[in-house]
Design a protein around this motif. Structure first.
Motif, PDB file in Angstrom:
ATOM      1  N   ASP A  47      44.510  45.507  46.342  1.00  0.00           N
ATOM      2  CA  ASP A  47      43.823  45.002  44.839  1.00  0.00           C
ATOM      3  C   ASP A  47      42.945  43.673  45.310  1.00  0.00           C
ATOM      4  O   ASP A  47      42.263  43.097  44.370  1.00  0.00           O
ATOM      5  CB  ASP A  47      44.835  44.435  43.991  1.00  0.00           C
ATOM      6  CG  ASP A  47      45.329  46.068  43.478  1.00  0.00           C
ATOM      7  OD1 ASP A  47      44.697  46.890  43.685  1.00  0.00           O
ATOM      8  OD2 ASP A  47      46.473  45.854  42.704  1.00  0.00           O
ATOM      9  N   ARG A  48      42.923  43.165  46.394  1.00  0.00           N
ATOM     10  CA  ARG A  48      42.209  41.952  46.927  1.00  0.00           C
ATOM     11  C   ARG A  48      40.763  42.188  47.099  1.00  0.00           C
ATOM     12  O   ARG A  48      40.033  41.417  47.211  1.00  0.00           O
ATOM     13  CB  ARG A  48      42.712  41.107  48.064  1.00  0.00           C
ATOM     14  CG  ARG A  48      44.254  40.381  47.640  1.00  0.00           C
ATOM     15  CD  ARG A  48      44.574  39.451  48.665  1.00  0.00           C
ATOM     16  NE  ARG A  48      44.770  40.138  49.988  1.00  0.00           N
ATOM     17  CZ  ARG A  48      44.317  40.138  51.079  1.00  0.00           C
ATOM     18  NH1 ARG A  48      43.469  39.231  51.141  1.00  0.00           N
ATOM     19  NH2 ARG A  48      44.700  40.709  52.229  1.00  0.00           N
ATOM     20  N   LEU A  49      40.566  43.491  46.690  1.00  0.00           N
ATOM     21  CA  LEU A  49      39.097  43.947  46.911  1.00  0.00           C
ATOM     22  C   LEU A  49      38.407  43.942  45.622  1.00  0.00           C
ATOM     23  O   LEU A  49      39.012  44.445  44.602  1.00  0.00           O
ATOM     24  CB  LEU A  49      38.787  45.353  47.465  1.00  0.00           C
ATOM     25  CG  LEU A  49      37.582  45.954  47.445  1.00  0.00           C
ATOM     26  CD1 LEU A  49      36.423  45.255  48.386  1.00  0.00           C
ATOM     27  CD2 LEU A  49      37.381  47.500  47.818  1.00  0.00           C
ATOM     28  N   TRP A  50      37.148  43.087  45.521  1.00  0.00           N
ATOM     29  CA  TRP A  50      36.356  43.339  44.231  1.00  0.00           C
ATOM     30  C   TRP A  50      35.280  43.805  44.492  1.00  0.00           C
ATOM     31  O   TRP A  50      34.684  43.637  45.777  1.00  0.00           O
ATOM     32  CB  TRP A  50      36.041  41.835  43.623  1.00  0.00           C
ATOM     33  CG  TRP A  50      37.307  41.159  43.171  1.00  0.00           C
ATOM     34  CD1 TRP A  50      38.775  41.186  43.179  1.00  0.00           C
ATOM     35  CD2 TRP A  50      37.245  39.937  42.314  1.00  0.00           C
ATOM     36  NE1 TRP A  50      39.400  40.468  42.887  1.00  0.00           N
ATOM     37  CE2 TRP A  50      38.469  39.257  42.071  1.00  0.00           C
ATOM     38  CE3 TRP A  50      36.257  38.805  42.141  1.00  0.00           C
ATOM     39  CZ2 TRP A  50      38.683  38.402  41.500  1.00  0.00           C
ATOM     40  CZ3 TRP A  50      36.503  37.867  41.314  1.00  0.00           C
ATOM     41  CH2 TRP A  50      37.862  37.418  41.130  1.00  0.00           C
ATOM     42  N   THR A 102      40.986  47.581  41.310  1.00  0.00           N
ATOM     43  CA  THR A 102      39.845  47.084  41.984  1.00  0.00           C
ATOM     44  C   THR A 102      38.995  46.263  41.061  1.00  0.00           C
ATOM     45  O   THR A 102      38.697  47.251  39.891  1.00  0.00           O
ATOM     46  CB  THR A 102      38.932  48.225  42.622  1.00  0.00           C
ATOM     47  OG1 THR A 102      39.735  48.970  43.506  1.00  0.00           O
ATOM     48  CG2 THR A 102      37.771  47.468  43.402  1.00  0.00           C
ATOM     49  N   ARG A 103      38.691  45.128  41.058  1.00  0.00           N
ATOM     50  CA  ARG A 103      38.232  44.355  40.034  1.00  0.00           C
ATOM     51  C   ARG A 103      36.805  44.534  40.087  1.00  0.00           C
ATOM     52  O   ARG A 103      36.118  44.251  41.213  1.00  0.00           O
ATOM     53  CB  ARG A 103      38.335  42.914  40.146  1.00  0.00           C
ATOM     54  CG  ARG A 103      39.402  42.692  39.138  1.00  0.00           C
ATOM     55  CD  ARG A 103      39.365  41.069  39.054  1.00  0.00           C
ATOM     56  NE  ARG A 103      40.385  40.644  37.750  1.00  0.00           N
ATOM     57  CZ  ARG A 103      40.721  39.363  37.663  1.00  0.00           C
ATOM     58  NH1 ARG A 103      40.524  38.482  38.363  1.00  0.00           N
ATOM     59  NH2 ARG A 103      41.421  39.206  36.451  1.00  0.00           N
ATOM     60  N   VAL A 104      35.866  44.947  39.038  1.00  0.00           N
ATOM     61  CA  VAL A 104      34.499  44.911  39.203  1.00  0.00           C
ATOM     62  C   VAL A 104      34.070  43.518  38.412  1.00  0.00           C
ATOM     63  O   VAL A 104      34.548  43.144  37.310  1.00  0.00           O
ATOM     64  CB  VAL A 104      34.121  46.042  38.175  1.00  0.00           C
ATOM     65  CG1 VAL A 104      32.478  46.022  37.842  1.00  0.00           C
ATOM     66  CG2 VAL A 104      34.286  47.292  38.584  1.00  0.00           C
ATOM     67  N   ASP A 110      35.077  43.371  34.556  1.00  0.00           N
ATOM     68  CA  ASP A 110      36.241  42.824  34.324  1.00  0.00           C
ATOM     69  C   ASP A 110      36.138  41.022  34.259  1.00  0.00           C
ATOM     70  O   ASP A 110      36.756  40.726  33.264  1.00  0.00           O
ATOM     71  CB  ASP A 110      37.316  42.835  35.313  1.00  0.00           C
ATOM     72  CG  ASP A 110      37.634  44.490  35.652  1.00  0.00           C
ATOM     73  OD1 ASP A 110      37.943  45.065  34.625  1.00  0.00           O
ATOM     74  OD2 ASP A 110      37.771  44.864  36.770  1.00  0.00           O
ATOM     75  N   LEU A 111      35.075  40.561  34.920  1.00  0.00           N
ATOM     76  CA  LEU A 111      34.993  39.200  34.896  1.00  0.00           C
ATOM     77  C   LEU A 111      33.547  39.040  34.585  1.00  0.00           C
ATOM     78  O   LEU A 111      32.680  39.474  35.451  1.00  0.00           O
ATOM     79  CB  LEU A 111      35.244  38.424  36.258  1.00  0.00           C
ATOM     80  CG  LEU A 111      36.659  37.950  36.363  1.00  0.00           C
ATOM     81  CD1 LEU A 111      36.914  37.742  37.925  1.00  0.00           C
ATOM     82  CD2 LEU A 111      37.227  37.021  35.243  1.00  0.00           C
ATOM     83  N   VAL A 112      33.371  38.426  33.563  1.00  0.00           N
ATOM     84  CA  VAL A 112      31.662  38.390  33.038  1.00  0.00           C
ATOM     85  C   VAL A 112      31.054  37.062  33.488  1.00  0.00           C
ATOM     86  O   VAL A 112      31.695  35.933  33.264  1.00  0.00           O
ATOM     87  CB  VAL A 112      31.662  38.798  31.551  1.00  0.00           C
ATOM     88  CG1 VAL A 112      30.439  38.634  31.121  1.00  0.00           C
ATOM     89  CG2 VAL A 112      31.976  40.087  31.457  1.00  0.00           C
TER      90      VAL A 112
END
Ligand SMILES: CN1c2c(nc(N)[nH]c2=O)NC[C@@H]1CNc1ccc(C(=O)N[C@@H](CCC(=O)N[C@@H](CCC(=O)N[C@@H](CCC(=O)O)C(=O)O)C(=O)O)C(=O)O)cc1
Ligand SMILES: N[C@@H](CCS)C(=O)O
Ligand SMILES: [Zn+2]
Length: 782
Positions: free
Chosen positions: A339-342, A2-4, A56-58
């Protein structure tokens, strides 16, 4: 996994470094290179914090020296002709001239960002406008981030939102021939004149190629994801604007571009779910804090090629997240999307204070209930680990959150039986005064015997550096309470004397003792807490420190009575007592999320009512209850307006109801456009409303006249957001204009708003002129 990710981080710095740097630059203390260096330091610090928190993505591009909409205008080359921009890269002086005005040119307009207390610089459009990439700032910042090993996600205001939030202007205004110069104090003016024959949506085909160019350059720089903020989609947009969304994003996703995450926030976009799912973008972001019900609408047949970002941590409030509830909300999404959930905060964190760790003076219990920006990112990281590795992997963190949430729910500090009994007793009382307005007006005329066109001001007089310094010294223990009090009394005496000299009919005490018109009350009311460093940007370099409403609200002791009594003792004229109204206190605080806003507003209303009673008992016959945030509290969707306006006007009435007929209740409004809510303003039933109108040349009054506003009105004749001193003639003209639409016997003369941000050297001559203008108008019209 899960991407934050994060939608935006507060740019102001832990110690308001951004304010200090920009103000130092404006005053010539530091040069442009130093300003840029300080900006870069802040960016690096904020990126590192986010990395450490596990983002993960800023976001990159959320930093600006003034405002993100202004940055976007510069990037797109949307520079009004009056700034004589010669093309190429927009320079710093032009940027700040657009924000604050220059010696020769007025600033651009500023207005509220959705329903927040943040103000943006309104883009100005004219029919022949050309757009051209005119700032390298976003690319430079991406490079800066990449060099630091930061996985950058550039943030842009999307084309629909950018155009929607701008205004069509006549070219003479864009050229600077109309309007007045104003400085950074200008926030949210009335409706600017719109060019009748042209619709800004027609500019979309011209603006899109610049967006496409930006995207192509970002792709070339190795950017994988770009966040396009389209919060305008939560509003009730006309059909052609919605259709334009399809055209725009079809065009923007052609060729080699980064993946686009289209971000919405502040309300639901469920009505547009089908359209959004069909857009050729790579992902959507939804605000689940405001409207959790959106989740299921979007999960149904969610396209397999898109990610879905869910905002489950509140970016607009300060409470610690109930992680169990958030996990429950996320579980079906994870099941459906994998994994497509952020996950992310609901909106940019720029509306939250920076870091709770700085609040060393808050007690442990209260602190355990809170999460500021840094803590919110930590919460997201815990949620991601719980989803990916199971709850046992973060058992301790979840347990701590559980305890905090339970303690907040059950703490005796939250609940006050007496307050609830009062609400119960109030029942459905609508808060009407004893007599209708005409009878009250008669009683008040007999008591105060004011001349026609009475003169007054809105409350505050200049908050001088000496006043602020004394308050700081007092807080640090370097100046005793007694000495501080004496200094403020001396200031009140000076302000009253000056008003006597000027010949103002209804004086005020000047509010020197107030750090802020909401925080000051928050510091004295039970159920409120306040922070030392919980600043959020209001506009440019002006920040506010909203108090925290954590429990039932009551007023343990009078808050303003001694100041009003002292001021009244210095003059035989009727001193106007000065309070902030329930809706504005609610709107400009961080509010509890465990009961409806309406209930909290009523509690505040009862506390203000207690103050009104004590002021009356102390002999104060005129009391102003400010409601500048009345319009700002309006829900973003029209369908919700009536409900809000019903309880908001009731809360105001409840606070004023206790006043007998011969006590005159004023209210004051500014920073907004009011035409569409006049009936609800009339429903407040204040005896007098003073209102911002000078910038729109009294245009607003037409609406008051059409609606036949029944009570007295003080349309502002002096634009206090400008250092410029208005002439006598100018103010006479404005009053004549007003007298054409409102009966003369119902008109007051006053500035647009309080004078706290002005200097005495501006205020004194402006008020002298205002009094002279009144004398003239009395001769001509009374
Ligand atoms: C009417 N407006 C208001 C809004 N919201 C509010 N909560 N209050 C408002 O008045 N929203 C809409 C508009 C927005 N307009 C403004 C206008 C002006 C300001 C502003 O001036 N903000 C000040 C901070 C005000 C304050 O709280 N001051 C305190 C602390 C002052 C301070 O910073 N002290 C320094 C030392 C100062 C010194 O040495 O001289 C320190 O503590 O380090 C006070 O007066 O005591 C600002 O500076 O940004 C905001 C919104
Ligand atoms: N009484 C306040 C109102 C500002 S909106 C002031 O004069 O500053
Ligand atoms: Zn005001």
């Amino acid at each position: 996994m899960t991407r934050v990710h994060n939608l935006g981080f507060p740019r102001i710095g832990h110690k308001r470094e951004l304010k200090k740097a920009t103000e130092a630059y404006w005053s010539g203390e530091i040069d442009g290179a130093e300003l840029e260096a300080r900006g870069a330091q802040l960016r690096e610090r904020h990126w590192r914090i986010q990395q450490t928190c596990g983002v993960d993505l800023v976001p990159v591009g959320d930093f600006t020296f003034y405002d993100q909409m202004l940055d976007m205008s510069c990037t797109l080359g949307a520079i009004p002709p009056r700034y004589d921009f010669a093309g190429g890269e927009v320079d710093r002086d032009t940027f700040f001239a657009m924000a604050r005005g220059s010696k020769t040119q007025p600033a651009m307009e500023m207005t509220k960002w959705f329903d927040t207390n943040y103000h943006y610089i309104v883009p100005e459009f004219h029919e022949d406008m050309e757009f051209r990439l005119s700032s390298e700032r976003i690319f430079a910042q991406v490079k800066e981030a990449q060099a630091l090993g930061v996985k950058a996600k550039p943030v842009l205001v999307g084309p629909l939102t950018y155009l929607w939030l701008g205004k069509e202007k006549d070219l003479d205004i864009a050229h600077g021939e109309a309007g007045h110069r104003h400085d950074e104090g200008c926030a949210g003016h009335g409706e600017a004149p719109r060019h009748s024959g042209f619709d800004r949506l027609s500019l979309l085909p011209k603006v899109l190629p610049v967006y496409a160019e930006i995207l192509a350059k970002l792709a070339a720089a190795g950017v994988e994801w770009v966040q396009m903020d389209e919060p305008a989609l939560v509003l009730d947009l006309p059909q052609e604007w919605l259709d334009a969304l399809d055209t725009a994003y079809a065009q923007l996703t052609q060729g080699k571009t980064p993946k686009i995450l289209l971000a919405t926030y502040f309300e639901s976009v469920a009505d547009h779910a089908a359209r959004l799912k069909a857009l050729p973008v790579a992902g959507l972001h939804l605000d689940l804090r405001r409207t959790p019900a959106q989740r299921d609408v979007f999960l149904q047949n969610y396209p397999a090629d898109k990610i879905l970002s869910l905002g489950v941590v509140d970016g607009r409030n300060v409470w610690r997240t109930d992680l169990d509830a958030a996990l429950e909300l996320l579980a079906p999404a994870h099941k459906a999307l994998g994994d497509r959930l952020w996950i992310a905060p609901s909106c940019s964190l720029m509306h939250s204070p920076v870091d709770l760790a700085q609040e060393t003076e808050l007690d442990d219990e209260l602190k355990s209930w809170l999460a500021f920006s840094v803590q919110k990112l930590d919460e997201l990281s815990v949620l991601a680990r719980a989803i990916d590795k199971g709850e046992s992997a973060v058992a301790q963190e979840l347990e701590a959150a559980r305890k905090a949430v339970a303690s907040r729910k059950s703490s005796p500090r939250i609940h006050n039986a007496a307050v609830n009994a009062r609400l119960q007793e109030l029942g459905n009382d609508d808060g009407q005064r004893h007599s209708p307005f005409p009878a009250r007006a008669q009683a008040q005329a007999a008591r105060f015997k004011l001349p026609p066109f009475p003169t007054t001001t809105i409350g505050s007089f200049p908050q001088t550096p000496e006043i602020r310094k004394a308050r700081l010294q007092n807080r640090k223990g370097e100046l005793s309470d007694a000495k501080y009090h004496k200094m403020m009394e001396a200031e009140v005496a000076l302000v009253v004397k000056e008003q006597e000299r000027l010949g103002l009919d209804v004086p005020v005490h000047g509010e020197p003792e107030r750090n802020d018109m909401v925080e000051y009350f928050g510091e004295q009311l039970a159920g409120f807490a306040f922070t030392r460093h919980g600043w959020v940007q209001s506009y440019g370099s002006r920040y506010v420190k909203p108090p925290l409403i954590f429990g039932d609200v009551s007023r343990p002791h009078p808050m303003t009575v001694e100041w009003a009594k002292y001021a009244q003792s210095l003059t035989s004229k009727p001193m106007k007592g000065m309070l902030t109204g329930p809706v504005t206190i609610l709107q400009w605080s961080f509010v509890r999320d465990d009961q409806p806003r309406e209930r909290t507003a009523l509690q505040i209303a009862l506390a203000i009512r207690d103050e009104v009673k004590d002021l009356i008992d102390a002999g104060i016959g005129i009391i102003q209850i400010d409601e500048p945030a009345y319009r700002e509290g309006l829900p973003l969707k029209r369908k919700d307006w009536d409900k809000y306006l019903g309880w908001a006007s009731r809360a105001f009435r409840i606070s004023a109801q206790i006043a007998p007929d011969d006590v005159q209740i004023h209210t004051h409004m500014c920073y907004s456009e009011f035409n569409d809510i006049l009936p609800a303003i009339a429903a407040m039933d204040a005896d007098v409303i003073t209102i911002e109108t000078s910038r729109s040349q009294m245009e607003l009054l037409d609406a008051f006249a059409t609606f036949n506003y029944p009570n007295e009105i003080g349309p502002g004749v002096y634009d206090i957001h400008s250092p410029r001193v208005p002439s006598v003639e100018e103010m006479v003209q404005l009053m004549e204009k007003a007298a054409k639409v409102v009966p003369a016997e119902r008109l007051w003369v006053n500035p647009d708003c309080g004078l706290k941000t002005r200097k005495w050297a501006e205020v004194t001559p402006a008020l002298e002129n205002m009094v002279k203008a009144t004398q003239e108008i009395r001769q001509r019209l009374a």
